[in-house]
Enzyme design. Structure first.
Site, PDB file in Angstrom:
ATOM      1  N   LYS A  83      46.068  43.308  36.722  1.00 10.69           N
ATOM      2  CA  LYS A  83      45.968  42.055  37.476  1.00 10.69           C
ATOM      3  C   LYS A  83      47.342  41.673  38.011  1.00 10.69           C
ATOM      4  O   LYS A  83      48.315  41.572  37.255  1.00 10.69           O
ATOM      5  CB  LYS A  83      45.475  40.940  36.556  1.00 10.69           C
ATOM      6  CG  LYS A  83      44.065  40.486  36.860  1.00 10.69           C
ATOM      7  CD  LYS A  83      43.677  39.410  35.883  1.00 10.69           C
ATOM      8  CE  LYS A  83      42.552  38.586  36.413  1.00 10.69           C
ATOM      9  NZ  LYS A  83      42.158  37.560  35.440  1.00 10.69           N
TER      10      LYS A  83
HETATM   11  C1  E4P Z   1      39.674  35.381  36.285  1.00  9.91           C
HETATM   12  O1  E4P Z   1      40.018  36.519  36.292  1.00  9.91           O
HETATM   13  C2  E4P Z   1      40.306  34.322  35.500  1.00  9.91           C
HETATM   14  O2  E4P Z   1      40.601  34.847  34.239  1.00  9.91           O
HETATM   15  C3  E4P Z   1      39.417  33.147  35.265  1.00  9.91           C
HETATM   16  O3  E4P Z   1      38.181  33.286  35.923  1.00  9.91           O
HETATM   17  C4  E4P Z   1      40.070  31.827  35.460  1.00  9.91           C
HETATM   18  O4  E4P Z   1      39.136  30.824  35.163  1.00  9.91           O
HETATM   19  P1  E4P Z   1      39.532  29.307  34.859  1.00  9.91           P
HETATM   20  O5  E4P Z   1      39.787  28.631  36.161  1.00  9.91           O
HETATM   21  O6  E4P Z   1      38.329  28.744  34.178  1.00  9.91           O
HETATM   22  O7  E4P Z   1      40.748  29.354  33.975  1.00  9.91           O
END
Ligand code: E4P
Length: 214
Positions: A83
């Site tokens: 990521k």
């Molecule tokens: C995605 O890869 C993220 O880990 C996640 O969806 C973020 O979600 P949040 O906005 O609930 O923290």
């Protein structure tokens, strides 16, 4: 539509996996921090449970640092997807990692033009964060619709992971739009399956069955 689970919690991953609902896993530094365990230990354990893309995020914010971390993470398992934050240095890292054959998930995308740039850089996945847009009174699902259209217009291979999902409608609308993947928190996964008429109908069947024994 593929379902990824958005968690670093091993119990949640095992439970969702036992239902056949886990095509992949996404983690982020906040989700890892919640577990209070070593990052690489968690990622390694997830790779042993789920045979699908497992996203692990870099912490560096400069291109060389991201590439160094990505190469290290990619060695943990063939299924690792690195990521990378949607910043200019991240785009440079994404391009270089694509050339090396390391899969990337460009994260923290909040606009269709960011998604277009990530695809041009060679991202394997793009993660639009729709719940966080909704929190600002902006329409998160509109972002998904726009990315689906842009990627279709230009036949990009980058897959869309709808992220920051808060409720079942986010999943339903994303599926109707043709987004490739929804990464779903464990709590929302349960809500997708639930329906009061199912519970009511099951109770009636079981009550009637009891009557046959009298
Ligand atoms: C995605 O890869 C993220 O880990 C996640 O969806 C973020 O979600 P949040 O906005 O609930 O923290």
């Amino acid at each position: 539509m593929k379902f990824f689970i958005d968690t670093a919690n091993i119990d949640e991953i095992k439970e969702a996996h036992s239902m056949g609902m886990v095509d992949g896993v996404t983690t982020n530094p906040s989700l890892i921090a919640k577990e209070g365990r070593d990052f690489e230990d968690i990622i390694t354990e997830i790779c042993q449970i789920v045979d699908g893309p497992i996203s692990a995020e870099v912490i560096s914010t400069d291109t060389e640092g991201m590439i160094k971390e990505a190469r290290h993470l990619a060695k943990i398992h063939d299924n690792i997807v690195v990521k990378i934050p949607m910043i200019l240095d991240g785009l440079k890292a994404t391009r270089r990692l694509a050339e090396e054959g390391i899969k990337t998930n460009v994260t923290l995308a909040f606009s269709p033009l960011q998604a277009l740039m990530a695809a041009k850089a060679g991202a394997t996945y793009i993660s639009p964060f729709i719940g966080r847009l909704d929190d600002l009174s902006q329409e998160g699902l509109l972002l998904v619709e726009q990315i689906v259209e842009i990627y279709s217009n230009y036949a990009f291979d980058t897959e869309i992971i709808v992220a920051s999902i808060r409720n079942p409608l986010h999943v339903l609308e994303s599926a109707l739009m043709g987004a490739d993947i929804a990464t779903i928190p464990f709590s929302v996964l349960g809500k997708l399956a639930a329906h009061p008429m199912t519970d009511k109908g099951l109770k009636a069947f079981l009550d009637d069955w009891e009557k046959t024994k009298k």
